[in-house]
Write an enzyme that holds these catalytic residues in place. Structure first.
Site, PDB file in Angstrom:
ATOM      1  N   ASP A  13      -1.178  -1.575   3.675  1.00  0.00           N
ATOM      2  CA  ASP A  13      -0.500  -0.279   3.558  1.00  0.00           C
ATOM      3  C   ASP A  13       1.019  -0.387   3.680  1.00  0.00           C
ATOM      4  O   ASP A  13       1.683   0.556   4.113  1.00  0.00           O
ATOM      5  CB  ASP A  13      -1.012   0.731   4.609  1.00  0.00           C
ATOM      6  CG  ASP A  13      -2.513   0.919   4.521  1.00  0.00           C
ATOM      7  OD1 ASP A  13      -3.026   0.901   3.397  1.00  0.00           O
ATOM      8  OD2 ASP A  13      -3.152   1.056   5.576  1.00  0.00           O
ATOM      9  N   GLU A  14       1.578  -1.515   3.307  1.00  0.00           N
ATOM     10  CA  GLU A  14       3.028  -1.684   3.412  1.00  0.00           C
ATOM     11  C   GLU A  14       3.767  -1.055   2.239  1.00  0.00           C
ATOM     12  O   GLU A  14       4.998  -0.956   2.254  1.00  0.00           O
ATOM     13  CB  GLU A  14       3.402  -3.181   3.478  1.00  0.00           C
ATOM     14  CG  GLU A  14       2.826  -3.953   4.653  1.00  0.00           C
ATOM     15  CD  GLU A  14       1.475  -4.574   4.320  1.00  0.00           C
ATOM     16  OE1 GLU A  14       0.926  -4.262   3.240  1.00  0.00           O
ATOM     17  OE2 GLU A  14       0.973  -5.364   5.127  1.00  0.00           O
ATOM     18  N   LYS A  16       2.776  -2.061  -1.139  1.00  0.00           N
ATOM     19  CA  LYS A  16       2.797  -3.119  -2.170  1.00  0.00           C
ATOM     20  C   LYS A  16       2.707  -2.563  -3.583  1.00  0.00           C
ATOM     21  O   LYS A  16       3.369  -3.053  -4.490  1.00  0.00           O
ATOM     22  CB  LYS A  16       1.620  -4.089  -1.972  1.00  0.00           C
ATOM     23  CG  LYS A  16       1.731  -4.963  -0.766  1.00  0.00           C
ATOM     24  CD  LYS A  16       0.482  -5.798  -0.591  1.00  0.00           C
ATOM     25  CE  LYS A  16      -0.765  -4.981  -0.348  1.00  0.00           C
ATOM     26  NZ  LYS A  16      -0.788  -4.174   0.874  1.00  0.00           N
ATOM     27  N   GLY A  40      -5.647   0.595  -1.704  1.00  0.00           N
ATOM     28  CA  GLY A  40      -5.199   1.852  -2.300  1.00  0.00           C
ATOM     29  C   GLY A  40      -3.741   1.698  -2.646  1.00  0.00           C
ATOM     30  O   GLY A  40      -2.891   1.751  -1.770  1.00  0.00           O
ATOM     31  N   HIS A  41      -3.467   1.413  -3.908  1.00  0.00           N
ATOM     32  CA  HIS A  41      -2.081   1.166  -4.314  1.00  0.00           C
ATOM     33  C   HIS A  41      -1.549   2.390  -5.060  1.00  0.00           C
ATOM     34  O   HIS A  41      -1.974   2.700  -6.162  1.00  0.00           O
ATOM     35  CB  HIS A  41      -1.996  -0.099  -5.174  1.00  0.00           C
ATOM     36  CG  HIS A  41      -2.325  -1.342  -4.400  1.00  0.00           C
ATOM     37  ND1 HIS A  41      -2.432  -2.593  -4.960  1.00  0.00           N
ATOM     38  CD2 HIS A  41      -2.554  -1.528  -3.074  1.00  0.00           C
ATOM     39  CE1 HIS A  41      -2.714  -3.481  -4.010  1.00  0.00           C
ATOM     40  NE2 HIS A  41      -2.806  -2.847  -2.867  1.00  0.00           N
ATOM     41  N   GLN A 221      -4.298  -5.661   0.701  1.00  0.00           N
ATOM     42  CA  GLN A 221      -4.256  -5.634   2.176  1.00  0.00           C
ATOM     43  C   GLN A 221      -3.032  -6.431   2.685  1.00  0.00           C
ATOM     44  O   GLN A 221      -2.039  -6.499   1.987  1.00  0.00           O
ATOM     45  CB  GLN A 221      -5.565  -6.167   2.783  1.00  0.00           C
ATOM     46  CG  GLN A 221      -6.770  -5.286   2.543  1.00  0.00           C
ATOM     47  CD  GLN A 221      -7.448  -5.510   1.205  1.00  0.00           C
ATOM     48  OE1 GLN A 221      -7.609  -6.623   0.783  1.00  0.00           O
ATOM     49  NE2 GLN A 221      -7.840  -4.445   0.557  1.00  0.00           N
ATOM     50  N   PRO A 300      -6.258   8.802   9.559  1.00  0.00           N
ATOM     51  CA  PRO A 300      -4.909   8.635  10.116  1.00  0.00           C
ATOM     52  C   PRO A 300      -4.696   7.166  10.463  1.00  0.00           C
ATOM     53  O   PRO A 300      -5.595   6.517  11.013  1.00  0.00           O
ATOM     54  CB  PRO A 300      -4.910   9.493  11.383  1.00  0.00           C
ATOM     55  CG  PRO A 300      -6.280  10.006  11.555  1.00  0.00           C
ATOM     56  CD  PRO A 300      -7.130   9.628  10.380  1.00  0.00           C
ATOM     57  N   GLY A 401      11.777   5.489  -0.519  1.00  0.00           N
ATOM     58  CA  GLY A 401      11.035   6.694  -0.898  1.00  0.00           C
ATOM     59  C   GLY A 401       9.832   6.278  -1.716  1.00  0.00           C
ATOM     60  O   GLY A 401       9.727   5.123  -2.141  1.00  0.00           O
TER      61      GLY A 401
HETATM   62  P1  IMP Z   1     -13.108  -3.511   4.504  1.00  0.00           P
HETATM   63  O1  IMP Z   1     -12.119  -4.278   3.701  1.00  0.00           O
HETATM   64  O2  IMP Z   1     -13.456  -2.183   3.878  1.00  0.00           O
HETATM   65  O3  IMP Z   1     -14.311  -4.304   4.877  1.00  0.00           O
HETATM   66  O4  IMP Z   1     -12.414  -3.125   5.908  1.00  0.00           O
HETATM   67  C1  IMP Z   1     -12.090  -4.105   6.882  1.00  0.00           C
HETATM   68  C2  IMP Z   1     -10.793  -3.742   7.586  1.00  0.00           C
HETATM   69  O5  IMP Z   1      -9.706  -3.857   6.675  1.00  0.00           O
HETATM   70  C3  IMP Z   1     -10.745  -2.311   8.107  1.00  0.00           C
HETATM   71  O6  IMP Z   1      -9.982  -2.285   9.295  1.00  0.00           O
HETATM   72  C4  IMP Z   1     -10.010  -1.567   7.018  1.00  0.00           C
HETATM   73  O7  IMP Z   1      -9.379  -0.405   7.498  1.00  0.00           O
HETATM   74  C5  IMP Z   1      -9.003  -2.613   6.599  1.00  0.00           C
HETATM   75  N1  IMP Z   1      -8.556  -2.456   5.217  1.00  0.00           N
HETATM   76  C6  IMP Z   1      -9.237  -2.744   4.093  1.00  0.00           C
HETATM   77  N2  IMP Z   1      -8.493  -2.497   3.007  1.00  0.00           N
HETATM   78  C7  IMP Z   1      -7.308  -2.055   3.443  1.00  0.00           C
HETATM   79  C8  IMP Z   1      -6.090  -1.681   2.790  1.00  0.00           C
HETATM   80  O8  IMP Z   1      -5.944  -1.716   1.570  1.00  0.00           O
HETATM   81  N3  IMP Z   1      -5.077  -1.291   3.610  1.00  0.00           N
HETATM   82  C9  IMP Z   1      -5.183  -1.300   4.958  1.00  0.00           C
HETATM   83  N4  IMP Z   1      -6.291  -1.658   5.603  1.00  0.00           N
HETATM   84  C10 IMP Z   1      -7.343  -2.033   4.855  1.00  0.00           C
END
Ligand code: IMP
Length: 417
Positions: A13-14, A16, A40-41, A221, A300, A401
């Site tokens: 969630d930086e 990217k 989620g990009h 991620q 959140p 932004g």
């Molecule tokens: P999974 O990838 O759905 O198995 O989730 C494993 C962990 O990675 C959980 O803590 C999720 O919230 C986190 N996670 C998975 N995808 C993302 C992402 O794109 N951004 C932030 N955290 C993520």
């Protein structure tokens, strides 16, 4: 030919997607090498917001093409949804999307399994429930399905019989899928994908193309969620670091740059250690200003101060060569900004965590810096200089932004002050 990987330097969630989108016009190919619809990009294009979970963050009307690599786990139903949204605004865009035949499929039962496992776990991971863990588990335990299975109906049927038999015996009455049902589902999705004119190929077939052109590898991620070196077991199930490019046939030595995207503070969704987590009203303020709610699940996000030991760890683990800093504007108006400079690990002060274990036991050691009214202020420059000095990595760009164009080089920022 330039090859650059963009990876998250924290817990995902930086920002990217936006950073990839900003740079993507300079590259022929945008290649996603891992993860699935858990990502989620978010990108903004022509005033509209697009949230891609699987599609690489290309400019819809640009010349660059996108490749979904073998390290990914692909939920084709979700992919079709994303393509249909883009197609409605940019007809023909799907013909720029190429999928590796070796990539694995996320099937409907993987999402159910993800939910079942989370509910049974004494300490849930807080997964996105997109079926990522079960799909990668099946890959490793050799019960997975690859994209190429879609194109051999006989093989697909045989394999479904075999795998469904195993699943039924493992999950018993909790498993309610039949091989016929999954077969029909997959054939329908395949037809839709073919209609959209997506191309199916492989990194082998594309090797010459990739080697003779510019490629931007889009990570998913962040380093601290990497299966091997993140805060295990509170991690995702794939490779989030630059080494993931090996699934597209590249070595990290062939990369000209590994850009680590870092948020000016830290967030994480889901469970697991987070040494600089801020539970006070300051944390609440940052969450509100930064709109820190998951792009995939709406949850959140947990919020905290910038963590330099974590960034140094990310640098060493993933070979980061430059930083792009995002969301610095969210910290505008704070009198003071805290930065974690080391961990106290059972009495030993460590600037770099020795292993991911230190994230579980390390207590943050803070320094306090002066805040800034806006990012055109000298105190923000000092903040960046502090990060650069303490991590040994230069910050090349600043994102201020959500829109793609809301980004500048550090030198441009300095000129304007
Ligand atoms: P999974 O990838 O759905 O198995 O989730 C494993 C962990 O990675 C959980 O803590 C999720 O919230 C986190 N996670 C998975 N995808 C993302 C992402 O794109 N951004 C932030 N955290 C993520």
């Amino acid at each position: 030919m330039e090859r650059v990987a963009i990876v998250g330097a924290q817990w995902g969630d930086e920002g990217k997607g936006k950073v990839v989108n900003y740079f993507s016009g300079n590259y022929e190919w945008i290649v996603r090498f891992s993860g699935g619809a858990n990502a989620g990009h978010t990108i903004y294009y022509k005033g509209k917001k697009y949230v891609n979970h699987l599609l690489p963050s290309i400019i819809p009307e640009g010349d660059s093409k996108a490749f979904l690599g073998a390290g990914m786990v692909i939920d084709i139903e979700q992919l079709i949804k994303e393509l249909e949204i883009l197609e409605a605004d940019f007809p023909g865009v799907s013909s720029k999307i190429y999928i590796d035949l070796e990539a694995f499929l996320v099937l409907p039962y993987h999402k159910e399994e993800d939910g079942i496992l989370e509910e049974l776990r004494k300490n849930p991971i807080g997964t996105t429930r997109k079926g990522i863990g079960p799909a990668y588990t099946d890959k490793v335990s050799r019960e997975g399905f690859k994209i190429y299975h879609l194109f051999d109906e006989k093989l697909l049927r045989e394999r479904l019989e075999e795998v469904m038999y195993l699943k039924k015996n493992i999950y018993k009455e909790r498993f309610n899928f039949t091989s016929e049902e999954i077969f029909n589902y997959l054939m329908e999705q395949k037809r839709k994908l073919e209609k959209l004119n997506v191309k199916f190929t492989s990194a082998i077939d594309m090797a010459q193309v990739f080697r003779n052109t510019s490629v931007l590898f889009e990570g998913a991620q962040g380093v601290l969620l990497d299966l091997d070196f993140g805060t295990y077991p509170f991690v995702t199930s794939g490779a989030t670091m630059a080494h993931g490019v090996s699934s597209v046939g590249f070595s990290t030595f062939e990369l000209d740059e590994v850009l680590g995207v870092l948020k000016a503070y830290t967030t994480r969704v889901g469970e697991g250690p987070f040494p600089t987590e801020e539970f006070s009203e300051i944390g609440e303020k940052i969450r509100k200003f930064g709109n820190e709610f998951g792009a995939t699940t709406g949850r959140p996000r947990r919020v905290g101060w910038l963590d330099l030991p974590a960034l140094r760890y990310a640098k060493l683990r993933s070979g980061l060569t430059k930083f792009v800093i995002t969301k610095a504007d969210v910290l505008n108006g704070f009198d003071e900004i805290k930065v974690c400079v080391a961990y106290d690990v059972n009495g030993e002060i460590k600037e770099i965590p020795s292993s991911s274990y230190d994230f579980f036991v390390g207590k943050p050691v803070y320094e306090t810096l002066k805040g800034w009214p806006d990012t055109n202020h000298v105190n923000f420059l000092k903040y960046m200089a502090f990060i650069e000095e303490k991590t040994g990595i230069e910050i090349s760009h600043i994102s201020y932004g959500p829109k793609t164009e809301e980004m500048c080089t550090k030198n441009d920022l300095i000129k304007n002050i």
